[in-house]
Design an enzyme around this catalytic site. Structure first.
Site, mmCIF file in Angstrom:
data_model
loop_
_atom_site.group_PDB
_atom_site.id
_atom_site.type_symbol
_atom_site.label_atom_id
_atom_site.label_comp_id
_atom_site.label_asym_id
_atom_site.label_seq_id
_atom_site.Cartn_x
_atom_site.Cartn_y
_atom_site.Cartn_z
ATOM 1 N N ASP A 148 55.181 -17.107 65.756
ATOM 2 C CA ASP A 148 54.204 -16.536 66.681
ATOM 3 C C ASP A 148 54.355 -17.141 68.072
ATOM 4 O O ASP A 148 55.140 -18.077 68.272
ATOM 5 C CB ASP A 148 52.761 -16.718 66.158
ATOM 6 C CG ASP A 148 52.558 -18.050 65.450
ATOM 7 O OD1 ASP A 148 53.276 -19.015 65.773
ATOM 8 O OD2 ASP A 148 51.689 -18.115 64.566
ATOM 9 N N ASN A 163 40.893 -21.377 58.162
ATOM 10 C CA ASN A 163 40.209 -20.114 57.819
ATOM 11 C C ASN A 163 41.106 -19.195 56.978
ATOM 12 O O ASN A 163 40.789 -18.026 56.793
ATOM 13 C CB ASN A 163 39.759 -19.385 59.087
ATOM 14 C CG ASN A 163 40.936 -18.915 59.946
ATOM 15 O OD1 ASN A 163 42.087 -19.205 59.636
ATOM 16 N ND2 ASN A 163 40.646 -18.189 61.009
ATOM 17 N N GLU A 166 44.719 -13.413 61.485
ATOM 18 C CA GLU A 166 43.375 -13.913 61.211
ATOM 19 C C GLU A 166 42.747 -13.081 60.088
ATOM 20 O O GLU A 166 43.236 -11.985 59.768
ATOM 21 C CB GLU A 166 42.531 -13.815 62.489
ATOM 22 C CG GLU A 166 43.068 -14.631 63.662
ATOM 23 C CD GLU A 166 42.856 -16.144 63.524
ATOM 24 O OE1 GLU A 166 42.645 -16.643 62.400
ATOM 25 O OE2 GLU A 166 42.909 -16.831 64.559
#
Ligand code: F6R
Length: 261
Positions: free
Chosen positions: A69, A141, A148
Site C-alpha cells: 500500500d 481493527n 479497512e
C-alpha cells in the site's frame, strides 16, 4: 493455514523468514516477486532476511519487491511515504534495487488519477507474473493492507479512506496526529489473495483480538484479515501475546510439530 506460535518476537521473525524463503521460487529461472508490508510487525522478519543475504543463504538481487500500500497526498520523497520506508528499511537490507520496487503512486490529486495509478500498479504486478510471497501485518481493527472493515472480499487495488483507529495507530510515525494522511492506495483483498503464499506476522497483545477474529471467526468483510482463511497457503507467525485469544492453540502447536509430532 499454518499457525506458528513462538515464545518471543525474535523467534517469530525467524519462523516468518523461513516461511518467506521457502515460498520463493528457486532454480526455476523465474525472478522472485516478494510482496512487502510496512509497519512495525515485519521489521524483524526483514532483518532476518537481511542476515540470510549477508550469510549467502538468500539472494534478492534478481528479485522484485511489490508494496502492499501507499499513502495518498504526502509530498514526493516524504520519509513516511511507503516508497521511502521500503527503500530505507527493506531494499538496502535485501540488496533489492530501487527500480525493482513497485509501489502504487499516491501522488495523484484526484480520484481519476489515483484510480489510474491503482490500475497501473495492478498491471505491473501482473506483468511480473504475480506475487510469490506476500508479507502481511494485521491492524488492531482486523485490517489487511489498508483494507479497512467493510472492504469487499474481492476488492482490487484502489483508494481507501483510513479509519480513525488506523490513523491513530500510525500517528507514531508522524510529527502530529493530523499529519497522518486520510487516504491511501492499497492492494485489494482480491489482489492479496492472488499471491501464491501469504505470510502474516503479528506480535504483542494489542493484536490478540484481531488475530483471533481473523483466524477463528467467520469469513467476513467486517474483519478483512479473515480472508486468510480463504487462501490455500497461508502461514501465520505469532508470539505468545498475539496468540493469546486463540481457542485452537493446542492443535496449532501439534500441527506445527510436523508429521512425527
Ligand atoms: C502496512 C499495512 C498495514 C499494517 C498494519 C499493522 O503496509 O498495510 O496493514 O501491516 O497496520 O501495522 P503494524 O505492523 O505497524 O502494527
Amino acid at each position: 493455514m499454518e499457525v506458528v506460535v513462538s515464545h518471543t518476537p525474535e523467534e517469530t521473525a525467524r519462523r516468518a523468514a523461513t516461511a518467506v524463503l521457502a515460498g520463493l521460487p528457486s532454480g526455476t529461472g523465474r525472478q522472485p516477486v516478494l510482496g512487502l508490508a510496512t509497519g512495525s510487525s515485519p521489521l524483524g522478519l526483514y532483518q532476518e532476511l537481511g542476515r540470510a543475504v549477508a550469510s549467502g543463504r538468500a539472494d534478492f538481487s534478481a528479485a522484485h519487491g511489490v508494496a502492499l500500500d501507499e499513502y495518498v497526498g504526502l509530498p514526493p520523497g516524504h520519509p513516511e511515504g511507503y516508497r521511502q520506508v521500503l527503500l530505507r528499511d527493506v531494499c538496502g537490507l535485501l540488496g533489492l534495487a530501487a527500480e525493482r520496487l513497485a509501489v502504487p503512486d499516491g501522488s495523484g490529486r484526484d480520484l481519476p488519477a489515483l484510480t489510474a495509478a491503482a490500475r497501473a500498479f495492478e498491471e505491473r504486478v501482473t506483468a511480473l507474473g504475480g506475487v510469490d510471497v506476500q508479507v502481511l501485518g494485521i491492524g488492531a481493527n482486523g485490517h489487511l493492507g489498508f483494507n479497512e472493515p467493510g472492504s469487499a472480499l474481492t476488492s482490487r487495488t484502489r483508494v481507501k479512506r483510513l479509519s480513525e483507529r488506523t490513523r491513530r495507530d500510525n500517528a507514531r510515525f508522524f510529527a502530529r496526529p493530523e499529519d497522518v494522511p486520510t487516504h491511501c492506495l492499497t492492494q485489494g483483498l482480491g489482489t492479496i489473495l492472488e499471491a501464491r503464499r501469504l505470510v502474516l506476522v503479528a506480535t504483542g497483545d494489542t493484536k490478540s483480538d484481531a488475530v483471533a477474529a481473523a483466524l477463528e471467526g467467520p469469513l467476513t468483510a467486517s474483519v478483512p484479515a479473515s480472508v486468510l482463511q480463504w487462501h490455500p497457503d497461508t502461514v501465520v507467525c505469532l508470539d505468545e501475546a498475539a496468540a493469546a485469544g486463540l481457542r485452537n492453540r493446542q492443535y496449532y502447536d501439534e500441527a506445527a510439530s510436523g508429521l512425527t509430532g
